[in-house]
Design a protein around this motif. Structure first.
Motif, PDB file in Angstrom:
ATOM      1  N   ALA A   2       0.864  -1.184   0.000  1.00  0.00           N
ATOM      2  CA  ALA A   2       0.000   0.000   0.000  1.00  0.00           C
ATOM      3  C   ALA A   2       0.898   1.231   0.000  1.00  0.00           C
ATOM      4  O   ALA A   2       1.874   1.297   0.740  1.00  0.00           O
ATOM      5  N   VAL A   3       0.568   2.168  -0.870  1.00  0.00           N
ATOM      6  CA  VAL A   3       1.321   3.418  -0.992  1.00  0.00           C
ATOM      7  C   VAL A   3       0.413   4.539  -0.515  1.00  0.00           C
ATOM      8  O   VAL A   3      -0.699   4.709  -1.015  1.00  0.00           O
ATOM      9  N   TRP A   4       0.906   5.286   0.454  1.00  0.00           N
ATOM     10  CA  TRP A   4       0.153   6.336   1.122  1.00  0.00           C
ATOM     11  C   TRP A   4       0.764   7.690   0.803  1.00  0.00           C
ATOM     12  O   TRP A   4       1.936   7.911   1.088  1.00  0.00           O
ATOM     13  N   ILE A  48      -2.773  -2.436   3.865  1.00  0.00           N
ATOM     14  CA  ILE A  48      -3.485  -1.211   4.216  1.00  0.00           C
ATOM     15  C   ILE A  48      -3.689  -1.140   5.731  1.00  0.00           C
ATOM     16  O   ILE A  48      -3.495  -0.083   6.345  1.00  0.00           O
ATOM     17  N   ALA A  49      -4.039  -2.255   6.345  1.00  0.00           N
ATOM     18  CA  ALA A  49      -4.212  -2.279   7.806  1.00  0.00           C
ATOM     19  C   ALA A  49      -2.895  -1.953   8.514  1.00  0.00           C
ATOM     20  O   ALA A  49      -2.877  -1.185   9.489  1.00  0.00           O
ATOM     21  N   ILE A  50      -1.797  -2.489   8.027  1.00  0.00           N
ATOM     22  CA  ILE A  50      -0.478  -2.193   8.598  1.00  0.00           C
ATOM     23  C   ILE A  50      -0.171  -0.707   8.446  1.00  0.00           C
ATOM     24  O   ILE A  50       0.271  -0.048   9.385  1.00  0.00           O
ATOM     25  N   GLU A  59      -3.327  -7.020   0.008  1.00  0.00           N
ATOM     26  CA  GLU A  59      -3.420  -5.553  -0.031  1.00  0.00           C
ATOM     27  C   GLU A  59      -4.179  -5.039   1.184  1.00  0.00           C
ATOM     28  O   GLU A  59      -3.788  -4.021   1.773  1.00  0.00           O
ATOM     29  N   ILE A  60      -5.250  -5.722   1.557  1.00  0.00           N
ATOM     30  CA  ILE A  60      -6.024  -5.326   2.742  1.00  0.00           C
ATOM     31  C   ILE A  60      -5.133  -5.354   3.974  1.00  0.00           C
ATOM     32  O   ILE A  60      -5.144  -4.426   4.795  1.00  0.00           O
ATOM     33  N   VAL A 118     -11.203  -2.862   7.478  1.00  0.00           N
ATOM     34  CA  VAL A 118     -10.499  -1.882   6.638  1.00  0.00           C
ATOM     35  C   VAL A 118     -11.492  -1.114   5.768  1.00  0.00           C
ATOM     36  O   VAL A 118     -11.387   0.108   5.645  1.00  0.00           O
ATOM     37  N   THR A 119     -12.464  -1.804   5.196  1.00  0.00           N
ATOM     38  CA  THR A 119     -13.451  -1.092   4.368  1.00  0.00           C
ATOM     39  C   THR A 119     -14.356  -0.207   5.224  1.00  0.00           C
ATOM     40  O   THR A 119     -14.999   0.687   4.691  1.00  0.00           O
ATOM     41  N   GLY A 120     -14.368  -0.436   6.537  1.00  0.00           N
ATOM     42  CA  GLY A 120     -15.163   0.394   7.441  1.00  0.00           C
ATOM     43  C   GLY A 120     -14.442   1.643   7.937  1.00  0.00           C
ATOM     44  O   GLY A 120     -15.042   2.458   8.629  1.00  0.00           O
TER      45      GLY A 120
END
Length: 170
Positions: free
Chosen positions: A16-18, A151-153, A147-148, A129-131
């Motif tokens: 995931a890229v932020w 994203i959580a990490i 990916e989920i 994560v979607t929440g």
């Protein structure tokens, strides 16, 4: 500022890229999964991953790397060594590209307790994560479970930056 979070694996890695602003809020977020041919010998897969991550770090130039820490899976304890090796090579690629500052490891239980409940399975993590409102607007609903997890990490790390910027951004 750009940070990257990774769910490490020997065949698949979630990334995931932020893109975050100076107040540590998300401006953009995207994710992808790296797939390595499982038929390749482990050392060849590790070599491939190393160079893939070096390219990613060169292209993205993240200021932080957040990844899941190694853990012993009671159902597959033999996976600890290869996962630890994967984490080491990701960190080495980061060090060689970005320097030795800005790497953070999060145990799976910590990530699960931050975004969901401590015993969350893959479905629970997807729901959690979607929440997350500030994350969900960037999701395509086509994200892999890896990916989920990435994203959580990353979200766990983002919350740490917000709560402790004086420590994490020195």
């Amino acid at each position: 500022m750009v940070m990257i979070s990774i769910d490490p694996g020997t065949v698949t890695c979630g990334v995931a890229v932020w893109v975050i602003n100076d107040r540590f809020f998300i401006k953009d977020l995207y994710s992808f999964t790296i797939y390595i041919n499982p038929d390749k010998e482990l050392n060849k897969r590790m070599n491939d991953l190393y160079f893939i991550f070096k390219d990613i770090f060169n292209d993205i130039e993240p200021f932080h790397l957040a990844h899941e820490s190694g853990f012993i899976n009671r159902f597959r304890p033999q996976a600890y060594g290869p996962i630890y090796t994967t984490i080491h090579l990701i960190r080495q690629a980061y060090i060689e590209t970005m320097g030795d500052y800005g790497m953070f490891a999060y145990p799976p239980k910590m990530v699960k307790s931050v975004v969901s409940k401590g015993t969350a399975d893959k479905d629970d993590m997807l729901k959690a994560v979607t929440g997350i409102k500030e994350v969900s607007c960037f999701l395509t609903k086509k994200e892999s479970e890896h990916e989920i997890d990435a994203i959580a990490i990353g979200y766990t790390h983002l919350l740490n930056i917000r709560n402790y910027p004086e420590i994490l951004l020195v």
